[in-house]
Motif scaffolding. Structure first.
Motif, PDB file in Angstrom:
ATOM      1  N   HIS A 173       0.874  -1.178   0.000  1.00 41.07           N
ATOM      2  CA  HIS A 173       0.000   0.000   0.000  1.00 41.07           C
ATOM      3  C   HIS A 173       0.902   1.216   0.000  1.00 41.07           C
ATOM      4  O   HIS A 173       1.897   1.250   0.706  1.00 41.07           O
ATOM      5  CB  HIS A 173      -0.869   0.038   1.251  1.00 41.07           C
ATOM      6  CG  HIS A 173      -1.625  -1.219   1.476  1.00 41.07           C
ATOM      7  ND1 HIS A 173      -2.667  -1.600   0.685  1.00 41.07           N
ATOM      8  CD2 HIS A 173      -1.463  -2.192   2.390  1.00 41.07           C
ATOM      9  CE1 HIS A 173      -3.129  -2.768   1.108  1.00 41.07           C
ATOM     10  NE2 HIS A 173      -2.409  -3.151   2.146  1.00 41.07           N
ATOM     11  N   VAL A 174       0.543   2.186  -0.775  1.00 38.97           N
ATOM     12  CA  VAL A 174       1.360   3.390  -0.820  1.00 38.97           C
ATOM     13  C   VAL A 174       0.728   4.477   0.028  1.00 38.97           C
ATOM     14  O   VAL A 174       1.404   5.200   0.752  1.00 38.97           O
ATOM     15  CB  VAL A 174       1.561   3.863  -2.268  1.00 38.97           C
ATOM     16  CG1 VAL A 174       2.498   5.052  -2.304  1.00 38.97           C
ATOM     17  CG2 VAL A 174       2.143   2.734  -3.091  1.00 38.97           C
ATOM     18  N   GLY A 175      -0.597   4.576  -0.039  1.00 36.62           N
ATOM     19  CA  GLY A 175      -1.303   5.523   0.813  1.00 36.62           C
ATOM     20  C   GLY A 175      -0.991   6.976   0.521  1.00 36.62           C
ATOM     21  O   GLY A 175      -0.648   7.736   1.429  1.00 36.62           O
ATOM     22  N   LEU A 176      -1.058   7.355  -0.723  1.00 36.84           N
ATOM     23  CA  LEU A 176      -0.815   8.753  -1.079  1.00 36.84           C
ATOM     24  C   LEU A 176      -2.090   9.362  -1.632  1.00 36.84           C
ATOM     25  O   LEU A 176      -2.787   8.728  -2.415  1.00 36.84           O
ATOM     26  CB  LEU A 176       0.246   8.828  -2.181  1.00 36.84           C
ATOM     27  CG  LEU A 176       1.699   8.601  -1.806  1.00 36.84           C
ATOM     28  CD1 LEU A 176       2.541   8.566  -3.068  1.00 36.84           C
ATOM     29  CD2 LEU A 176       2.184   9.699  -0.871  1.00 36.84           C
ATOM     30  N   ASN A 177      -2.357  10.617  -1.234  1.00 38.06           N
ATOM     31  CA  ASN A 177      -3.462  11.296  -1.904  1.00 38.06           C
ATOM     32  C   ASN A 177      -2.914  11.942  -3.187  1.00 38.06           C
ATOM     33  O   ASN A 177      -1.701  12.048  -3.364  1.00 38.06           O
ATOM     34  CB  ASN A 177      -4.135  12.298  -0.960  1.00 38.06           C
ATOM     35  CG  ASN A 177      -3.197  13.421  -0.568  1.00 38.06           C
ATOM     36  OD1 ASN A 177      -2.514  13.992  -1.430  1.00 38.06           O
ATOM     37  ND2 ASN A 177      -3.146  13.737   0.705  1.00 38.06           N
TER      38      ASN A 177
END
Lengths: 401, 459
Positions: A173-177
């Motif tokens: 998961h990178v989890g960037l907006n």
């Protein structure tokens, strides 16, 4: 990769991603599938497949001769932890070559041994360490990156090299907006290594999301009566199962080659206990591939290769030390299982390598080469010159149906 | 020719810039600190192996519980004692963790901490079971740390003969096949420690040794026994009788313990060991594609000084080839998160208030997802030195996630990203980083982007 495409990749949704849009997927020229599993640490071949018909076996290994092994042919028996694969042996979908090795000799170092196995031969000093599966892909022009997948936390070095291949690992998961993505894209722009890694990470995270549907079908297949019977009634879990499920899902699509590794084979002490977990994981991995692939299993060959085998005798700590010759397990509907796929020199001391290890009877690379020849129709000269430079293929062991 | 540069000094030979601790202004400052006292060990103490909660207590407590009858009062009492021991060991381990990170955040003498990490990795021990997992930091404190500016041979002996190493590489249960115990119990050798001593710890796999040397060394090492119940001892009855020949030198075997000391002396003094260590140092600190001249320089100093590691490290600092401006190495995950804590200047109060669970959530598990489990390499060869290894997509994803999400959990008030660029990157900051720091929507995003930048992760 130019900046525009990078920024798009960072910010775009999974559905619009070029890698996972069905029309963007190029079909490989082949229909068969190959899975290469590297067993890191040196699997004890004669514990997985026990030559109990040799009287030396019980003598050499008083503590490594536990009950519950399944008789295969009167001479060989199968380690109890591989019992879930027994039905595959009976159905002709699993077999083994008992005494093979790479050309690596002498120091019996894991690290050198694995390097040589994955590179597919001795590396010239200073050469880029590419892997033999990657060199194989290079012999066929015009393939797209999704033809081959390196799966799992430890990238499969068999697939390292110039030809583009894809990678995936469970739980990325990178989890960037989108805003952070754009800014990050700007600071990675001038650093090609970070740029490529971040882009791959984002692609990988979206591939994982897109595969949720396929994964559910595989879960159902794994709960089938047939599968539950082999697994003793429980659905296997763990990282290795996730890896196998993913590999199966990709191989149902345009991917034709998958490679990953399983570790835990370095059983210096208390092997009777220590080898159970890796053997169980190996059996679960193969059964998960089989369940996940469904009818495609008929077109699949799975090769399980290790850097070396172990000493013929148990050591002082009821384990075994690094050896030379070892076993290659193979499975898949496309391969000729239910039989011992090569000669075994026996355990008499005079027949041991250095009077301690199993004597290798053939080069494991030749078996891999003949399997690629059989599955993908690769020419023997390409195999000897480009994939495994300098290898003498010898006679075809006829592992492919 | 390239020379000292404070930006290279803090990254290549340290844990990065800190808003609290000034960066070394000169080469001599680094050397003076390294040659001086180990102030961090005094200020933030971690128990030495021999002073930590003794490992030997754990197993008998476990045994006592097992022996007591199920459901009895005696069993409940014994279980309470075992639980108390484990709780105490956990708390000790948490305290070590606090001290460990405080050292990395507060030190001026950061090269010393980097050397401790380097040598810990050189003598990798990865144990996941039993009481040993509580003792890894005390082992480093006793067997590694005092010797990083001392003599290689002293470190080699201290680590090799420590119960953890004997257990990890199977030596604790290796018997001479013809020894008294070997014959009566039908037990024999385990070659593992002998092999790794040659292959990893001294000569290196390229060294001129053979399987026979491995075997002979394994026989020479017999007698070193270890049991969970009673710890370590030298046991004549386990030692292989007769002489052994390792690398062409014959050891009489008449004085087993002295022979083991002697062979370790000889391995440490072997010219190939000097080359192997020199190469590893350069690969770790400077470049994975090491300059051969630099390697040979360090090897020569190693040989000339009898393996004086302060002299070897100083020679590395003094050699202009160590100061190539290209930063091609990637901070491995533990170093990356520690450098992050240092850049954020996380407070002592906050670190002391963190539970083990907090450490796991904010530092250890994220670093594991980046590919590096705290003091648990996957094998005795330690962690990778290859930049590409640490930047696989899955590890990269974990780095980005940590940078973007953890700082605000580690520090209650994050700095202004624009000033954070200066305090964290110093002269390494580029225009695009200033731009994104000012374009960030909030402090967490700006700080995260700085930590995720190649400028912060390269060294």
């Amino acid at each position: 990769m130019d900046r525009r495409r990078f920024l798009t990749a960072l910010g775009c949704s999974a559905a619009a991603h070029p890698l996972i849009t069905p029309v963007a997927m190029a079909q490989g020229p082949w229909d068969n599938r190959l899975v290469v599993i590297i067993l890191r640490g040196g699997m004890d071949g004669i514990d997985a497949f026990r030559p109990v018909g040799d009287p030396n076996f019980a003598r050499y290994r008083p503590k490594l001769n536990s009950k519950g092994a399944l008789d295969l042919d009167g001479y060989w028996s199968l380690h109890p932890s591989l019992a879930p694969l027994f039905p595959l042996w009976q159905a002709g979908e699993m077999g083994f070559v008992p005494a093979v090795s790479t050309p690596y000799r002498g120091k019996r170092s894991h690290f050198e041994g694995q390097d040589l196995l994955e590179a597919g031969g001795p590396l010239p000093i200073g050469a880029d360490p590419d892997g033999w599966l990657n060199r194989m892909i290079q012999t066929v022009p015009g393939l797209s990156a999704d033809i081959a997948y390196s799966v799992g936390d430890t990238p499969a070095r068999t697939l390292d090299g110039k030809a583009p291949v894809s990678q995936w690992s469970p739980g990325v998961h990178v989890g960037l907006n989108p805003h952070s993505s754009r800014l990050l894209g700007m600071i990675y722009e001038n650093d090609p290594m970070f740029h490529a890694a971040a882009q791959d990470a984002i692609e990988m995270a979206s591939v994982a999301r897109a595969d949720v549907g396929t994964s559910e079908e595989i879960d159902e297949a794994m709960q089938s009566e047939d599968m539950m019977g082999m697994m003793g009634g429980s659905v296997p879990k763990g990282n290795h199962v996730e890896v196998a499920k993913f590999a199966a899902a990709r191989l149902l699509g345009p991917t034709r080659i998958a490679s990953f590794s399983l570790s835990g084979w370095d059983t210096h002490g208390n092997q009777d206990f220590a080898i159970k977990r890796p053997l169980k994981s190996l059996a679960e991995t193969i059964l998960t591939l089989r369940a996940g692939l469904g009818p495609i299993w008929e077109k699949t060959g799975v090769l399980c290769m290790t850097e070396f085998g172990r000493t013929a005798r148990q050591n002082g700590t009821q384990g075994t030390d690094h050896g030379t010759g070892g076993a290659m397990l193979y499975a898949g509907g496309a391969l000729r299982g239910g039989r011992v796929g090569g000669p075994f020199p026996g355990l008499a001391e005079a027949n041991l390598y250095d009077r301690r290890d199993i004597m290798p009877m053939a080069d494991i690379r030749a078996h891999a080469a003949w399997v690629m020849h059989g599955l993908f129709g690769l020419g023997t000269s390409d195999l000897e010159r480009n994939v495994f430079p300098g290898l003498d293929l010898g006679d075809n062991p006829e592992l492919v149906l | 020719m390239a020379m000292f540069d404070p930006n290279l000094a803090v990254t290549r030979f340290g844990y990065g810039f800190s808003p609290r601790v000034s960066a070394p202004a000169s080469l001599s400052e680094i050397k003076v600190l390294l040659a001086g006292p180990d102030t961090m060990a005094q200020q933030y103490p971690i128990a030495r192996y021999d002073d930590a909660t003794p490992a030997s207590e754990h197993f008998p407590l476990q045994q006592a519980v097992r022996r007591a009858e199920e459901g009895s009062q005696q069993r409940a009492n014994r279980k309470r004692r075992l639980d108390a021991w484990v709780e105490n060991a956990h708390e000790e381990r948490r305290t070590y963790m606090v001290q460990h990170y405080l050292r990395l955040i507060r030190t001026q003498d950061a090269l010393r901490e980097r050397l401790v990490a380097f040598w810990t990795d050189h003598f990798s021990i990865s144990i996941r079971h039993g009481h040993f997992r509580y003792l890894q930091m005390p082992l480093v404190e006793q067997a590694i740390r005092p010797h990083v500016t001392g003599r290689f041979v002293d470190m080699l002996k201290a680590v090799t003969l420590n119960p953890e190493m004997l257990d990890y590489l199977g030596q604790g249960r290796s018997y001479g096949p013809n020894s008294e115990i070997g014959r009566s119990d039908n037990v024999g050798l385990n070659e593992n420690l002998a092999r790794e001593l040659l292959e990893l710890h001294t000569l290196g796999v390229g060294g001129a040794y053979s399987q026979t040397d491995v075997r002979q060394l394994a026989e020479l090492l017999t007698g070193l026994l270890y049991r969970r119940a009673w710890g370590f001892k030298y046991e004549w009855r386990a030692a292989e009788p007769g002489s052994e020949t390792v690398l062409g030198k014959t050891y009489s075997g008449r004085d087993g313990w002295a022979d083991i000391q002697q062979v370790l002396d000889d391995l440490a003094a072997h010219p190939t060991t000097a080359l192997h260590i020199a190469r590893k140092l350069v690969v770790h600190f400077v470049s994975s594609d090491p300059d051969q001249g630099l390697v040979e320089n360090l090897a020569a100093v190693f040989r000339d000084t009898g393996g004086n590691l302060l002299a070897v490290t100083t020679a590395m600092l003094d050699d202009p080839r160590s100061w190539v401006p290209e930063r091609t190495k990637i901070r491995p995950p533990q170093e990356f998160v520690a450098a992050g804590l240092r850049a954020l200047n996380v407070s002592e109060r906050d670190l002391r208030a963190m539970t083990m669970r907090d450490y796991n959530r904010t530092l250890l598990s994220p670093a594991r997802r980046m590919g590096q489990q705290f003091m648990q390499p996957s094998g005795p060869d330690g962690f990778s030195e290859d930049a590409a290894h640490w930047l696989t997509p899955q590890f990269m994803a974990a780095r980005i996630r940590w940078a973007m999400s953890m700082p605000e959990r580690l520090k209650s008030r994050l700095p202004d990203p624009r000033s954070f660029v200066n305090t964290t990157l110093g002269g390494l900051a580029s225009e695009d980083i200033y731009f994104v720091a000012s374009a960030a929507q909030n402090r967490a995003e700006g700080v995260g982007l700085v930590l995720a930048s190649p400028a912060f992760q390269r060294r």
